[in-house]
Design a protein around this motif. Structure first.
Motif: not given
Length: 189
Positions: A50-59
């Motif tokens: 699963a590519i976890r995306l919540l660590g990014n600052d913006t969408f």
């Protein structure tokens, strides 16, 4: 099922295994599942994550991560076809828009690499894997584990991605089995 690119059919006697990348797009996690399908129809697990995306600052950075990570996985695992879940009704408009953008990033990554891409509705995937279009995530996780001989619990998004890949494998085998070349597969909306 909606097919975006077309290829020609290959004789089963001369065919090599087909590697299918399944993608379950999401704005927080994007599921990835890769299987091999032998000419005799045997399906083998290759990879899931699963590519976890919540660590990014913006969408916007989440979308870039989906695009970059899908391209990297394609380079590493060299799939020949891609299957992705189509849009379904979300609880609210904002969620639907974000999901659509996540799908778009994954689709662009696959198509930019020249791959054949087919879309499947969530109910098609559930029906193909579990036998009913209203199955829940735990049923899909369990059946994918059984079908691919995987031990231990599967992360839900990765299991969904594997289910999408298995659905594509079964659908393509059925259509090729009745003599329909990929270029003639009908488009459904």
């Amino acid at each position: 099922m909606t097919t975006l690119l077309a290829t020609r059919a290959v004789s089963p006697a001369t065919a090599s295994p087909v590697r299918i990348l399944g993608i379950d797009p999401g704005s927080q996690r994007t599921g990835i599942g890769i299987i091999d399908v032998a000419p005799d129809g045997r399906t083998t697990h290759v990879h899931h994550s699963a590519i976890r995306l919540l660590g990014n600052d913006t969408f916007h950075l989440r979308l870039k991560q989906i695009f970059d990570d899908v391209r990297t996985l394609i380079e590493e695992h060299a799939p020949t076809e891609v299957a992705i879940e189509s849009i379904f009704m979300a609880r609210n408009a904002d969620s639907a828009l974000k999901l659509g953008q996540a799908r778009g990033a994954a689709i662009c990554a696959a198509v930019s690499m020249g791959l054949v891409l087919t879309e499947y509705a969530p109910s098609e995937v559930k029906k193909a894997v579990v036998g009913g279009g209203a199955a829940d995530k735990t049923q899909v996780q369990h059946m994918i584990g059984v079908l691919l001989g995987l031990q231990g619990p599967l992360q839900a998004d990765a299991a969904d991605a594997l289910a999408i890949a298995v659905t594509h494998a079964n659908t393509r085998a059925s259509l090729l089995g009745v003599g329909l070349a990929r270029a003639s597969w009908r488009r459904r909306r």
